[in-house]
Design a protein around this motif. Structure first.
Motif, short mmCIF file in Angstrom:
data_model
loop_
_atom_site.label_atom_id
_atom_site.label_comp_id
_atom_site.label_asym_id
_atom_site.label_seq_id
_atom_site.Cartn_x
_atom_site.Cartn_y
_atom_site.Cartn_z
N VAL A 4 0.86 -1.18 0.00
CA VAL A 4 0.00 0.00 0.00
C VAL A 4 0.89 1.23 0.00
O VAL A 4 1.86 1.30 0.76
CB VAL A 4 -0.91 0.03 1.25
N GLN A 5 0.61 2.20 -0.85
CA GLN A 5 1.32 3.48 -0.85
C GLN A 5 0.77 4.34 0.28
O GLN A 5 -0.45 4.45 0.43
CB GLN A 5 1.13 4.21 -2.18
N VAL A 6 1.66 4.94 1.09
CA VAL A 6 1.23 5.82 2.17
C VAL A 6 1.94 7.15 2.02
O VAL A 6 2.98 7.26 1.37
CB VAL A 6 1.52 5.22 3.57
N THR A 7 1.40 8.17 2.66
CA THR A 7 2.00 9.49 2.64
C THR A 7 1.76 10.15 3.99
O THR A 7 0.84 9.77 4.72
CB THR A 7 1.42 10.35 1.49
N SER A 8 2.58 11.14 4.28
CA SER A 8 2.41 11.90 5.51
C SER A 8 2.97 13.29 5.30
O SER A 8 3.99 13.46 4.64
CB SER A 8 3.14 11.24 6.68
N SER A 9 2.31 14.28 5.84
CA SER A 9 2.83 15.65 5.80
C SER A 9 3.26 16.08 7.20
O SER A 9 3.57 17.24 7.41
CB SER A 9 1.76 16.60 5.25
#
Length: 170
Positions: A4-9
Motif C-alpha cells: 500500500v502506498q502511504v504518505t504523511s505531511s
C-alpha cells in the motif's frame, strides 16, 4: 504480501504497528512494527544589512539555512546569482558555519555553497560583503537549497537599495 502506498505531511518519525493475523486453522500471529521518517525541506533566508547603501559602499549579505528535521542534512548546496547591479566586494570577507565549500570571488555576481551540512534541529550562516554602484532598488532571489536527505527548499528574497549622493552646481 500486500503493498500500500502511504504518505504523511507530518514531520518526524512515525511508528506503525499492525494487528495480529488470525485464521481458523492456526494460532494468531505476532504484530509487526516499522518506522516511517518524514523529512521537510530546509529553509533559507537572506538579509542585506544595511539594506540601503551609498553607491560604491559595501553591505553584509547573510544567508541562513535551517533544518527542523531530527536528522542531519548532508551534501547541502545552493547558488545565489545576484542581479547584474550587485557584485561581491573586492575582498568578500566570507564567513561560513555550514561547512563545505563557499565560492564568492571578489567582483563576481554570485555566492554558492557545495557539500555543506546542517545538523538536526539547527541552523548555519554564510556572510559575504557585497557592493553596488548602480542606483535603485535591486531585488535578489536565491536558488533553492538541496540536500541528500530532504526535498529542495523554497527560495529567499531581499532588496538592496543603492543611493547616489546628490550633486551641487554653482
Amino acid at each position: 504480501e500486500i503493498t500500500v502506498q502511504v504518505t504523511s505531511s507530518t514531520e518526524g518519525t512515525h511508528t506503525n504497528t499492525t494487528g495480529v493475523v488470525s485464521s481458523d486453522e492456526a494460532p494468531d500471529s505476532a504484530t509487526a512494527t516499522d518506522d516511517l521518517t518524514v523529512v521537510v525541506a530546509p529553509t533559507i533566508t537572506k538579509v542585506f544589512n544595511p539594506d540601503t547603501i551609498d553607491s560604491g559602499d559595501t553591505t553584509t549579505l547573510t544567508i541562513t539555512l535551517a533544518n527542523s528535521n531530527d536528522i542531519d542534512l548532508t551534501n547541502v548546496a545552493f547558488t545565489d546569482n545576484y542581479p547584474a547591479a550587485i557584485v561581491n566586494a573586492a575582498t568578500p570577507g566570507v564567513t561560513n558555519t555550514c561547512g563545505g565549500t563557499v565560492t564568492a570571488v571578489g567582483g563576481a555576481g554570485s555566492l554558492s555553497l557545495s557539500n555543506g551540512g546542517i545538523l538536526a534541529n539547527d541552523s548555519c550562516e554564510i556572510t559575504v560583503q557585497v557592493t553596488s554602484s548602480t542606483e535603485g532598488t535591486h531585488t535578489n532571489t536565491t536558488g533553492v537549497v538541496s540536500s541528500d536527505e530532504a526535498p529542495d527548499s523554497a527560495t529567499a528574497t531581499d532588496d538592496l537599495t543603492v543611493v547616489v549622493a546628490p550633486t551641487i552646481t554653482k
